[in-house]
Design an enzyme around this catalytic site. Structure first.
Site, PDB file in Angstrom:
ATOM      1  N   THR A 201       0.891  -1.125   0.005  1.00 31.23           N
ATOM      2  CA  THR A 201      -0.053  -0.165  -0.048  1.00 31.23           C
ATOM      3  C   THR A 201       0.748   1.380   0.026  1.00 31.23           C
ATOM      4  OG1 THR A 201      -1.778  -1.197   1.371  1.00 31.23           O
ATOM      5  CG2 THR A 201      -1.734   1.110   1.419  1.00 31.23           C
ATOM      6  N   ARG A 229     -12.272  -9.240  -2.497  1.00 34.98           N
ATOM      7  CA  ARG A 229     -11.951  -8.668  -0.869  1.00 34.98           C
ATOM      8  C   ARG A 229     -11.721  -7.328  -0.794  1.00 34.98           C
ATOM      9  NH1 ARG A 229      -6.710  -6.656   1.063  1.00 34.98           N
ATOM     10  NH2 ARG A 229      -6.490  -6.836   3.119  1.00 34.98           N
ATOM     11  N   VAL A 230     -12.163  -6.503   0.037  1.00 35.96           N
ATOM     12  CA  VAL A 230     -11.708  -5.292   0.239  1.00 35.96           C
ATOM     13  C   VAL A 230     -10.725  -5.008   1.323  1.00 35.96           C
ATOM     14  CG1 VAL A 230     -12.541  -2.925   0.745  1.00 35.96           C
ATOM     15  CG2 VAL A 230     -13.617  -4.462  -1.164  1.00 35.96           C
ATOM     16  N   GLY A 231      -9.890  -4.043   1.535  1.00 31.45           N
ATOM     17  CA  GLY A 231      -9.064  -4.113   2.578  1.00 31.45           C
ATOM     18  C   GLY A 231      -9.602  -2.897   3.556  1.00 31.45           C
ATOM     19  N   ASP A 232      -8.386  -2.232   4.244  1.00 35.27           N
ATOM     20  CA  ASP A 232      -8.722  -1.332   5.081  1.00 35.27           C
ATOM     21  C   ASP A 232      -8.674   0.330   4.077  1.00 35.27           C
ATOM     22  OD1 ASP A 232      -5.900  -1.464   4.665  1.00 35.27           O
ATOM     23  OD2 ASP A 232      -5.402  -0.459   6.382  1.00 35.27           O
ATOM     24  N   THR A 252      -0.449   1.101   6.463  1.00 37.28           N
ATOM     25  CA  THR A 252      -0.322  -0.128   5.387  1.00 37.28           C
ATOM     26  C   THR A 252      -0.022  -1.371   6.419  1.00 37.28           C
ATOM     27  OG1 THR A 252       2.130   0.376   5.557  1.00 37.28           O
ATOM     28  CG2 THR A 252       1.170   1.473   3.926  1.00 37.28           C
ATOM     29  N   GLY A 253      -0.205  -2.479   5.858  1.00 37.39           N
ATOM     30  CA  GLY A 253       0.188  -3.589   6.473  1.00 37.39           C
ATOM     31  C   GLY A 253      -1.313  -4.455   6.256  1.00 37.39           C
ATOM     32  N   GLY A 255      -4.910  -5.275   6.366  1.00 37.41           N
ATOM     33  CA  GLY A 255      -6.001  -4.407   6.616  1.00 37.41           C
ATOM     34  C   GLY A 255      -6.910  -4.799   7.433  1.00 37.41           C
TER      35      GLY A 255
HETATM   36  N1  GLY Z   1      -3.500  -2.340   3.874  1.00 33.00           N
HETATM   37  C1  GLY Z   1      -4.017  -2.901   2.777  1.00 33.00           C
HETATM   38  C2  GLY Z   1      -4.771  -3.895   2.720  1.00 33.00           C
HETATM   39  O1  GLY Z   1      -4.821  -4.779   3.458  1.00 33.00           O
HETATM   40  O2  GLY Z   1      -5.449  -4.059   1.545  1.00 33.00           O
END
Ligand code: GLY
Length: 354
Positions: A201, A229-232, A252-253, A255
């Site tokens: 990210t 899939r959707v992250g943070d 980042t990391g 999510g």
């Molecule tokens: N932080 C990015 C994700 O998990 O998609």
């Protein structure tokens, strides 16, 4: 609908220029430069990002516009396999991008998720903020919205990312009908890549010379994720948050850890309560560790077996970062130079890279 095209024809057809041109859609007019000290922070892959954003802030660009232009360098970079063009695809080999923006002066935000074929999702997120009554568009709807506003479609899957994805698919199981090549015949890009199943990210938070804030987070998300899939990153409050009276934060990391803890909102609220940026970021790390109860996500000492990093700038220009595991750095520009600085850490061992 326009057919996706590869990079060679993209360049020859001048679509690269069109991608760059659409970056300006929704940007505010330049204004006078104020007397305040500007600061731009970003994840460690954002050294060029903070430099670009600072250059723009110093000629009167809006802080969000500056941050979007800054991360666009990484969105267009085929060698950053965590963001935009060249990003790692989902398990079907399709690159799906998530991005969000927040704008301090108007206390507004916008986002796109699971967006395919668009090189600059952060710029689309700004238009969602400005040209709709919504905060988040996803998938096909987000793509149609981007097309409607003139964003060109591009095949985001580079040859390097395709080879890496193919190797991942061929080595998922020794019980299926796919045969990976012998190790000594592996393509060098594949050899270099494997070892870590990462997320990636870029986050950027910018404070301009008038004390106004803008922030953006943009990503291709978890490598080989389940489609959809959707992250943070596109979730306001999780992968980024700001309050123009207080400060800005992003991450980042992994999510899912931020989705479960609304981490970026927590950091800004900790700033409001008087915490220093680094302490506020560390508190978000502690919250993740405290609530990470799934044994599959713990090491043999019960600590998270993943990493998350936070980046934060306060309204007064103080900044800081923190990660679960030591070794993380952040990019900073305080008006003098772009540099990487160490983040604080909850645990003294680096086990993953995000
Ligand atoms: N932080 C990015 C994700 O998990 O998609």
């Amino acid at each position: 609908m326009m057919e996706p095209i590869d990079r060679r024809s993209l360049l020859s057809a001048g679509v690269a220029g069109l991608c760059a041109a659409t970056l300006g859609l929704g940007a505010s007019p330049r204004r006078d430069v104020g007397k305040g000290k500007p600061v731009v922070v970003a994840s460690a892959n954002g050294l060029q990002t903070v430099a670009k954003a600072m250059d723009l802030i110093l000629v009167g660009a809006d802080p969000l516009d500056a941050a979007i232009e800054g991360v666009a360098i990484v969105e267009a970079d085929p060698n950053d396999q965590s963001v935009g063009y060249g990003g790692m695809p989902n398990e079907d080999g399709v690159v799906e991008l998530d991005a969000a923006v927040m704008h301090g002066p108007t206390a507004n935000g916008g986002a796109v998720a699971a967006l395919q074929n668009i090189m600059h999702p952060a710029a689309v997120a700004r238009l969602v903020m400005q040209r709709t009554d919504h905060c988040l568009l996803v998938g096909e709807g987000a793509l149609r919205f981007a097309q409607m506003h003139g964003f060109p479609e591009v095949n985001l899957l580079t040859e390097a990312s395709r080879k890496i994805w193919l190797h991942w698919k061929e080595t998922l199981s020794d019980q299926d009908d796919r045969f990976p090549p012998p190790d000594d015949q592996l393509d060098p890009v594949v050899q270099q890549f494997f070892g870590i199943r990462g997320t990636g990210t870029i986050h950027c938070s910018a404070l301009d010379t008038h004390g106004n804030l803008g922030c953006v987070t943009t990503t291709s998300g978890l490598y080989f994720k389940i489609p959809g899939r959707v992250g943070d990153s596109p979730i306001l409050g999780a992968g980024l948050y700001l309050d123009n009276e207080v400060g800005s934060a992003g991450s980042t990391g992994r999510g899912e850890a931020n989705l479960l803890n609304c981490s970026s909102l927590r950091i800004v609220e900790a700033l409001r309560a008087g915490k220093a940026p680094q302490d506020a970021a560390l508190e978000a790390c502690r919250q993740i560790a405290r609530t990470n109860l799934n044994p599959k996500l713990q090491d043999d000492q019960g600590r998270p077996n993943f990493d998350v990093t936070f980046y934060c700038v306060r309204k007064d220009g103080n900044f800081g970062g923190a990660s679960l595991w030591s070794g993380a750095r952040m990019a900073v520009h305080d008006g003098e130079s772009a540099r990487l600085v160490d983040c604080a850490a909850l645990y003294d061992r680096k086990i993953n890279e995000s």
